[in-house]
Structures are given as C-alpha cells and as structure tokens.
Design a protein around this motif. Structure first.
Motif, mmCIF file in Angstrom:
data_model
loop_
_atom_site.group_PDB
_atom_site.id
_atom_site.type_symbol
_atom_site.label_atom_id
_atom_site.label_comp_id
_atom_site.label_asym_id
_atom_site.label_seq_id
_atom_site.Cartn_x
_atom_site.Cartn_y
_atom_site.Cartn_z
ATOM 1 N N UNK A 531 0.805 -1.219 0.000
ATOM 2 C CA UNK A 531 0.000 0.000 0.000
ATOM 3 C C UNK A 531 0.838 1.269 0.000
ATOM 4 N N UNK A 532 2.155 1.144 -0.136
ATOM 5 C CA UNK A 532 3.024 2.315 -0.014
ATOM 6 C C UNK A 532 4.040 2.320 -1.155
ATOM 7 N N UNK A 533 4.198 3.471 -1.777
ATOM 8 C CA UNK A 533 5.245 3.674 -2.782
ATOM 9 C C UNK A 533 5.925 5.006 -2.495
ATOM 10 N N UNK A 534 7.253 4.982 -2.417
ATOM 11 C CA UNK A 534 8.023 6.190 -2.125
ATOM 12 C C UNK A 534 9.195 6.262 -3.091
ATOM 13 N N UNK A 535 9.251 7.341 -3.878
ATOM 14 C CA UNK A 535 10.337 7.566 -4.833
ATOM 15 C C UNK A 535 10.966 8.923 -4.567
ATOM 16 N N UNK A 536 12.261 9.024 -4.794
ATOM 17 C CA UNK A 536 12.941 10.300 -4.593
ATOM 18 C C UNK A 536 14.175 10.417 -5.467
ATOM 19 N N UNK A 537 14.605 11.641 -5.706
ATOM 20 C CA UNK A 537 15.805 11.881 -6.497
ATOM 21 C C UNK A 537 16.372 13.248 -6.147
ATOM 22 N N UNK A 538 17.687 13.390 -6.314
ATOM 23 C CA UNK A 538 18.362 14.681 -6.207
ATOM 24 C C UNK A 538 19.244 14.831 -7.437
ATOM 25 N N UNK A 539 19.485 16.084 -7.841
ATOM 26 C CA UNK A 539 20.227 16.305 -9.080
ATOM 27 C C UNK A 539 21.104 17.543 -8.949
ATOM 28 N N UNK A 540 22.116 17.576 -9.808
ATOM 29 C CA UNK A 540 22.980 18.745 -9.966
ATOM 30 C C UNK A 540 23.233 18.931 -11.451
ATOM 31 N N UNK A 541 22.931 20.133 -11.958
ATOM 32 C CA UNK A 541 23.115 20.452 -13.368
ATOM 33 C C UNK A 541 24.217 21.488 -13.527
ATOM 34 N N UNK A 542 25.197 21.164 -14.354
ATOM 35 C CA UNK A 542 26.285 22.081 -14.702
ATOM 36 C C UNK A 542 26.006 22.597 -16.104
ATOM 37 N N UNK A 570 24.465 26.948 -12.860
ATOM 38 C CA UNK A 570 24.174 25.652 -12.255
ATOM 39 C C UNK A 570 22.775 25.658 -11.648
ATOM 40 N N UNK A 571 22.182 24.479 -11.592
ATOM 41 C CA UNK A 571 20.881 24.274 -10.957
ATOM 42 C C UNK A 571 20.962 22.976 -10.171
ATOM 43 N N UNK A 572 20.405 22.976 -8.963
ATOM 44 C CA UNK A 572 20.369 21.737 -8.186
ATOM 45 C C UNK A 572 19.052 21.669 -7.426
ATOM 46 N N UNK A 573 18.681 20.455 -7.018
ATOM 47 C CA UNK A 573 17.427 20.275 -6.296
ATOM 48 C C UNK A 573 17.048 18.815 -6.226
ATOM 49 N N UNK A 574 15.747 18.556 -6.058
ATOM 50 C CA UNK A 574 15.278 17.182 -5.957
ATOM 51 C C UNK A 574 13.774 17.100 -5.850
ATOM 52 N N UNK A 575 13.264 15.860 -5.900
ATOM 53 C CA UNK A 575 11.833 15.595 -5.777
ATOM 54 C C UNK A 575 11.610 14.403 -4.851
ATOM 55 N N UNK A 576 10.465 14.389 -4.207
ATOM 56 C CA UNK A 576 10.045 13.271 -3.369
ATOM 57 C C UNK A 576 8.569 13.015 -3.646
ATOM 58 N N UNK A 577 8.236 11.758 -3.998
ATOM 59 C CA UNK A 577 6.869 11.398 -4.353
ATOM 60 C C UNK A 577 6.408 10.223 -3.490
#
Length: 738
Positions: A531-542, A570-577
């Motif tokens: 019943x649970x799904x958790x996805x995440x990512x972080x990134x760094x763009x040059x 540069x851009x950096x950040x992330x998402x959590x779903x």
C-alpha cells in the motif's frame, strides 16, 4: 483563504494519484507500465525520475491542454509565451524564454513517439489519451531528438480487439461545452481501427472594460484516426492521421498597473487607463488598423485562425525472437494566423499578428532487443527536416508612429545516431551506457524588418548548426525486493538559433550558440509495502552556454533585445513522491520538489546604463551576475486523494480532489513582473453503477477562486500587462460507453 487551503491540504494529502487497476487488489498501489525507455517496463524498474498520469486522471482533473500539466507534475512549469500563448516548458528550472516560433524547446514533446520540435504545434487539445509520461533530465540516447530539460510523452489509446465506443460530455461555467467521443474495434482478423475526436465551445470569462463585450470563447475541433494492421505474426503497422482547427478567441491581457497611453501620436499623451481588477476578468483591445493590414474582418478580436494536421506510420517487425525493428515516418503541418493586443487597450501601441506556416518531416529507425535478457539494448538513427515561413507584424502607430513588418524563412535539418545498452552484471547490479552524435544545420533566409515599408537592413541571411556528442552513464542497484537505487551522469545538447522578433539591426539576428547541460542524478524507487510507494531523487546540473533572453549594445542603435549565452551556471534540487493505498477504495499521494539555480559566470548588459556619447555612439556597462540566482521558482507541491464510496449494492460515488502549490516565479524583467506563489485546487464527484458503462458527475476547478497570473510582461515603459489564469469554474459531466 490561504489558511483554508493549507488546512484542506493537510487533511486530504496527495499528488500524482495514478489510476490503480482493480486487479491490483485491496490496499495495493498497483503497477504502472511505461515505454519511457522504448520498451514496456514497470515505472518502478526505470532508473529515471519520471511521473505518469493516466488518461482517466487527466479527464477527471480537467487537463485538456499541455499548459495544465504544470499543476500535476513535480518540477514542471508550462508558461504561455508572452502574448502568443504557445507553451514554454521548463523542467527542473531548465527552460527557454522566447515568444518566437523558430527556436527549439529545452523539453522534448512526443505524441505516439513522434517529436514536435516547433512549440506552437504542441498547443492542440488532449483527448483519447492512454497516459502521459514526464521524464526529467537530458534525453537523447533513446530518443530521436536531443533535449536538455527532459521529455513529455503522450501515448494515445490504441484500437481495441472488440467493438467499443463512448462519449464524455461536459457543460460548465461561462457557457463552456466540451464533447469527446471515440469508436474502436476490429474490421477483420488482422485490421483494427479507432476514431476519436473532441470539440470545445464557449468559456469566455473576460469582458471589454469599455464596451462590455465578452472575450475568450473557445472554438476548437480535433480528431484522430488510428488504423492498426497485423498481416503476420511479429509484424505490426500503425497508421495515425490527425488534424484540427482552432478558431478560438485569445485570453485577453489585463493591466495590473495604470497605463499612460500615447493615444494620439508620438509625444502627445493620451488618456490614463486605470489598473484592471486583479481577477483578470477585465481587458481591452482595438485591432482595426492591424485587421486592415492582414485582411481580417473589421472589429476583429484577439483570436486564432489555426489549422494543423499530420500523419505517421509506425512499423514494428520482429527480426528474430530477440530483436525488433521499428520505423517511424511522420509529417506535421501547422498554419497559424493569430491576432493579439499587447497593450490591452484600444490604443495602437502594440497590436501584433502572427502568420506562420510550419512543417516537419521526420524518419526514425531503430533496432532493439526483445524480452528479458541480461543485455538490453537500443540502437537507432533519426533524420528531421523543418521548414518555417513566418510574418510577424506590430502596429505601433500611436507609440512609435510605425508599423513594423518582419518576415523570414528558416530551414533546419538534422541527422543523428543514438543508442543505449544495459547489462545486468548480477541480479543486483546493472550498468547502463548510452551515446549520441548529432549533426544539425539551421538556416535563416530573407530576413527583413520593414518599418513603415522601409527595410532596416538588407543582409538577412544567417547560418548556424552543431556537431555534438552526448551520452549517459548509469548504475542501478536492487539490494532488496521492492527497492532500486540508481545514479547517472549525462550530457544533453540544445540547438542554437536566431533572435527574429523586433530585430531592427543586423547583429540582432546573429546566431546564439547551442547550450550544453551536464546532469548528475541519484535516486531511489521503493515499494516498502503493498500500500506504499516512495520515490525520490536529487540532481545537480552544470550548465554551459545557457541561452538567456537579454540585451546587447549596438554602437549605432543602443541596447537591443537578443538571446545570448551565459557561459556558466548551475541548478540543483530534488523531488520526493509518495503514494498510499490504505484500502482498495482510497488512494492518496504527495509530491514535493525543490530547485535552485545561480550564475557562475555571466557578464550581462545593464540596459539602464546605455547612453549615447558625444561621438554619437552608444556605450554601457555590464553587470557581473556571478553568484546571482537564476530566475526560477524554488518550491513546488501537489496533492490528490480519491475515494470510492459504495451506495447500496449497485452504485459507487467516486470523490476526488487535487491541488497544487507553486512558489513565487521570479522574472528576469525585475520584481514587478514576478509571479506570486499560488494554490490551485480542484474537486470532482462521479456516480457510477457497479455494472454498466455510464457515469454522471460534477466538478469544481480552481475551487477557491485563486487569483493568479500565467505570465507578466510589459510593452515599452507604459503597459504593464498580465495573462490571467482561469477563475473558479463549475460544471457537470455525463459519459457513457458501449
């Protein structure tokens, strides 16, 4: 109101709620199958940050065009280009500010695997869609075209093995009517067909501030026919023909600050128009002079007169049990005729017209491995030819005593080879490598700017292009059932181009260079419970040579607007779903994202410092923007919840709510033109029988009546204008199927 919205978000929760198959069982989030990597896979097995929306979710949330996707997907912004409304996609802050038609986007748009490299072509209605896949990060080793920001894939519903038909009718606020229908089924044992279409009328929520006339009624009609032929085992041919017309009125701009019109000629002040109410329901226009120039009816309103059509043939052949050959041949055509009033008044200070004829031919051929093997691979070649003939007029009779008439031809052709392979070293560890090489030639021909019929300059031919390699290296680790960790490094490339609108001096149309993005990402995908799904990512763009709308100094003319290249940023950040399915009837999800960007090396022109010296030449100073932020929104959040309430033994009442919050979006024009943060919430109720194929429902969109703008800009020093989002609207839906 904000407190109410926050409370609702806290009580309900969610975003990116996926359609969960009944077969998933009680308390299971279910499996979503995607083709993001050119083969069918579970979304949880793809080591890429991606989000998926089903066609049912799109319909339930009222998403009928690509602009609305930004409220449903993490890190995505879709800003209508200033005045023209063509979508400008931005993923993870990677975007491109340009209201012209001729330059390529940073985010690739694909419909049934066919690329749409002309942004104005992506503005058609969404209908009969199976799903939408949004991939974040550079794409190129698996796709025909190369992009730095990501890719959005629209997958249409295919013809069915059995006869089926259905319709979905909607009536809502401001006289909006929308009808969608399809018919699908077999013609013979080897031939199937599906025909679908959508029509939309009404919906005008604005009125002329002087006359009270309505503005903004839709008048759209789109259709598609799919013919699928399987003459033998392992052979599949899909012919897709589609087209549409758009005779809609434009959404009018409104004045968010008082407007001192020139009105009666250069140097003669006209009346001051007070600022309009912030709800955007008040606007103004006066296009008589421009209408006479382009031959439209007297009294024309801001409107569209656009036609589009295209066709594609996708052929798949099983070369062997382990190898499949795919060929995609396509042609797309757009005839665009649009009128807009950028000063939002009857004054002839900035009335504009687009006359665009665009076409794209493309051919993709690829070989790919089939089935589950330790070595999975794709290798292909892609060719594309684009033609664009365009005329852009600006009626500035009252502001500059001039009519500016721009025309040009642009041709672009590209050829590339691409491929990607994944190899399972062990059941736990998989290596991924991809490469691409692309050659492109882009030609600007016969460019001319006429000012009251007199050309500004005669040298109107320019050339640019690229010969660039890009690629990807990745690693996937599956240490336990229901858990995948991934990391990747990739290089993406976006084409250079030309600044073509309002270019009055020769060096203004000189090409800007391609931009390069080095992307680094780590993430995880997990199903810790049914019943649970958790996805995440972080990134760094040059970022290298980021394409930025700015100004340059011409010694004879002063500061002129042009797209330039910022050397380093540069851009950096992330998402959590998060997705939850506590019961078979209740589905909840959340998505939160963050991004931040800054310039590392960029000497930008200070337009306010440009002055004319005693020698008659213009000079100015530059601003060192190293360390200053890139103007992108930082935080984003969206949520959704759905619950199917049983009514007796025969019916269910489906309740659904979704909402989105977007942080303040800074403008490169300065704080006055920043877009404030905003909440958008929607809700639906749908009654369905447990047996039978009909439904009836009601909806509320922008439930709390949030007043928000899609974009802000100005023309000359006086007219500060904004394009409003739609106000609160309510309606009913009726659907049935066979």
């Amino acid at each position: 109101m904000i407190a109410t919205q926050v409370l609702l978000s806290t009580l309900l929760a969610g975003a990116q709620a996926q359609e969960v198959p009944a077969a998933a069982g009680p308390g299971a989030v279910g499996e979503v199958v995607v083709t993001a990597q050119r083969r069918e896979q579970s979304a949880q097995d793809v080591g890429v940050a991606l989000s998926v929306l089903s066609g049912e979710e799109l319909a339930r949330r009222g998403v009928t065009n690509v602009n609305d996707l930004q409220f449903q997907t993490p890190s995505l912004e879709v800003v209508p280009a200033f005045g023209g409304g063509q979508p400008q996609f931005r993923l993870r802050g990677v975007g491109f500010e340009d209201y012209a038609t001729n330059n390529t986007p940073t985010v690739g748009i694909y419909v049934d695997e066919v690329a749409y490299p002309v942004p104005a072509m992506t503005r058609g209605a969404l209908f009969d869609i199976e799903r939408v896949e949004v991939l974040r990060g550079p794409q190129g080793t698996l796709y025909g075209r190369n992009t730095t920001g990501g890719a959005v894939n629209f997958i249409s519903r295919r013809p069915t093995d059995r006869f089926s038909a259905g319709a979905d009718l909607e009536y809502g606020s401001f006289g909006l009517f929308k009808g969608e229908a399809f018919v699908s089924g077999p013609i013979s044992d080897t031939l199937k067909v599906r025909v679908s279409g959508i029509a939309e009328q009404g919906g005008a929520f604005q009125r002329n501030r002087v006359t009270g006339e309505r503005l903004g009624d839709a008048d759209r009609l789109y259709g598609r026919a799919l013919l699928e032929w399987t003459p033998a085992a392992g052979v599949d041919l899909l012919f897709n023909v589609h087209g549409g017309r758009d005779r809609s009125e434009q959404t009018g701009l409104y004045l968010f600050r008082p407007f001192q019109t020139r009105g009666y000629g250069i140097g003669t002040p006209g009346p001051v128009i007070p600022a309009d109410p912030e709800d955007g329901k008040q606007t103004g226009w006066g296009l008589q002079g421009l209408s006479a120039l382009v031959g439209t009816a007297p009294g024309a309103r801001p409107s569209r007169d656009n036609d589009s059509w295209g066709a594609s043939l996708t052929a798949s052949l099983d070369v062997s049990p382990a190898v499949q050959l795919t060929s995609i041949t396509s042609y797309e055509k757009l005839k665009r005729r649009e009128l807009a009033d950028w000063d939002a008044s009857a004054s002839r200070e900035s009335d504009v017209f687009w006359g665009s004829d665009a076409e794209v031919w493309s051919q993709e051929v690829r070989l790919a491995s089939s089935g589950q093997q330790r070595l999975g691979w794709v290798a292909g070649a892609y060719y594309s030819w684009q033609g664009l003939d365009e005329r852009f007029l600006s009626d500035r009779t009252d502001s500059q005593a001039a009519v500016v008439d721009i025309s040009y031809r642009q041709r672009a052709d590209s050829i590339s080879g691409f491929g990607q392979a994944s190899y399972a070293l062990t059941p736990v560890l998989t290596l991924i490598a991809g490469a691409r090489y692309e050659h492109e030639r882009r030609q600007l021909r016969d460019f001319v700017t006429l000012r009251n019929g007199v050309p500004n300059f005669t040298d109107g031919n320019r050339d640019t292009g690229l010969d660039e390699a890009s690629g990807k290296l990745g690693l996937e680790v599956r240490p336990a059932r229901g858990l995948m960790l991934y990391a990747s490094a990739s290089r993406g490339v976006k084409s250079g181009g030309f600044t073509v609108y309002n270019s009055r001096v020769p060096d203004q149309i000189d090409p800007f260079r391609p931009e390069i993005l080095y992307a680094y990402e780590v993430g995880f995908k997990s199903d810790p419970a049914r019943a649970v799904r958790l996805n995440g990512s972080v990134f760094f763009y040059d970022y290298r040579d980021q394409q930025v709308l700015s100004v340059v100094i011409n010694p004879q003319s002063g500061s002129i607007g042009r797209i330039v290249n910022a050397p380093r940023s540069e851009i950096y950040g992330g998402e959590l779903e998060l997705q939850l399915a506590p019961t078979a009837r209740l589905h909840v999800s959340h998505a939160i994202s963050y991004k931040y960007g800054r310039y590392n090396e960029f000497d930008d022109v200070d337009a306010a410092s440009v002055v004319r010296g005693p020698d008659g030449l213009y000079t100015g100073r530059t601003i060192d923007k190293a360390g200053l932020p890139v103007p992108i929104a930082h935080w984003g959040y969206q949520g959704a919840v759905s619950y199917a309430l049983p009514l007796g033994a025969r019916y269910s009442l489906e309740t659904q709510a979704d909402w989105s919050w977007r942080d303040e979006l800074p403008s490169f024009l300065g704080p006055v033109y920043d877009l404030p943060d905003r909440w958008i919430a929607n809700a639906t109720l749908t009654l369905r029988p447990d047996e039978g194929r009909w439904w009836i429902g009601a909806y509320a969109r922008n439930l709390f009546g949030e007043k928000y703008d899609l974009t802000r800009n100005f023309f000359l020093p006086n007219a500060s204008i904004a394009s409003p989002g739609r106000p609160a609207s309510f309606g009913v839906r009726l659907g049935f199927g066979l």
